[in-house]
Design an enzyme around this catalytic site. Structure first.
Site, short mmCIF file in Angstrom:
data_model
loop_
_atom_site.label_atom_id
_atom_site.label_comp_id
_atom_site.label_asym_id
_atom_site.label_seq_id
_atom_site.Cartn_x
_atom_site.Cartn_y
_atom_site.Cartn_z
N ALA A 68 3.21 5.71 3.07
CA ALA A 68 3.50 4.29 3.32
C ALA A 68 4.41 4.22 4.53
O ALA A 68 5.51 4.78 4.51
CB ALA A 68 4.16 3.66 2.10
N LYS A 84 -3.26 6.89 -2.75
CA LYS A 84 -2.09 6.29 -2.11
C LYS A 84 -1.03 6.14 -3.19
O LYS A 84 -1.15 5.27 -4.06
CB LYS A 84 -2.42 4.95 -1.48
N THR A 138 -4.71 4.08 7.49
CA THR A 138 -5.75 3.84 6.48
C THR A 138 -7.14 4.17 7.01
O THR A 138 -7.93 4.80 6.31
CB THR A 138 -5.67 2.38 5.99
#
Length: 202
Positions: free
Chosen positions: A101, A32, A16
């Site tokens: 992710a 995202k 991130t």
């Protein structure tokens, strides 16, 4: 306009912060596709707080899941199944930074993983952080991407570990953008400093 896909060798390796730095460096848009857990302080909000330029846009998640776990499991708890056909890349006229992710082979459902979200023309940035086992995880990630013909580079995260970084460089033979050090904190100013430092290597 280029699309940059940020993946990690595992979870909690600094994707991130890396995404925020690259978004700032390119004044790119950020997206995202799948957020699992921490919806009140999701990665999109974190990146938005760290980016200081006014050009970047922050696109909503295709899936925002309530539980902090692998997306397939989080979706199951929410009573849904992730359909990758429903994950539509935002239409924009700017560079786009996409944050994955967890790692590359994190399951989205019973058939698809994060890898299935990556298109052939994307530039892939692998965030590698030193820990016991990180060399193996980095080589597995980078080699999988190379075998599929992707344009891959590495961004190290955390404290310098010379022997780890050297063997990764030798065995992957892919470009290295640099390293995001173990800073006391990250704010807009720190992110901008890294953005200025890395811009020419993107």
């Amino acid at each position: 306009m280029k699309t940059y896909f940020i993946t990690g060798i595992s979870t909690d390796v600094g994707k991130t912060v890396a995404s925020a730095i690259i978004t700032e460096a390119l004044e790119a848009d950020y997206w995202k596709p799948v957020q699992a857990g921490d919806l009140d302080n999701c990665d999109t909000k974190k990146v938005e707080r760290l980016v200081s330029n006014t050009k970047s846009k922050f696109h909503p998640n295709a899936y925002a899941l309530n539980t902090a776990m692998s997306p397939h499991g989080a979706a199951d708890i929410d009573g849904i199944t992730i359909d990758i056909k429903a994950i539509k890349v935002p239409k924009n006229k700017n560079h786009l930074v996409i944050e994955g992710a967890g790692g590359l082979l994190v399951p989205l459902n019973n058939k698809n993983t994060i890898l299935d979200l990556i298109q052939p023309d994307y530039k892939i940035i692998v965030v590698s952080r030193h820990y016991l086992g990180s060399i193996n995880h980095t080589l597995l990630t980078v080699n999988t991407l190379k075998e599929k013909g992707f344009d891959v580079c590495i961004l190290f995260s955390g404290n310098k570990h010379k022997s780890t970084e050297n063997i990764i460089k030798k065995m992957t033979q892919v470009p290295v953008i640099g390293r995001i050090d173990e800073e006391p904190y990250f704010d807009k100013n720190v992110v901008k400093e890294y953005a200025d430092k890395f811009r020419d290597k993107l």
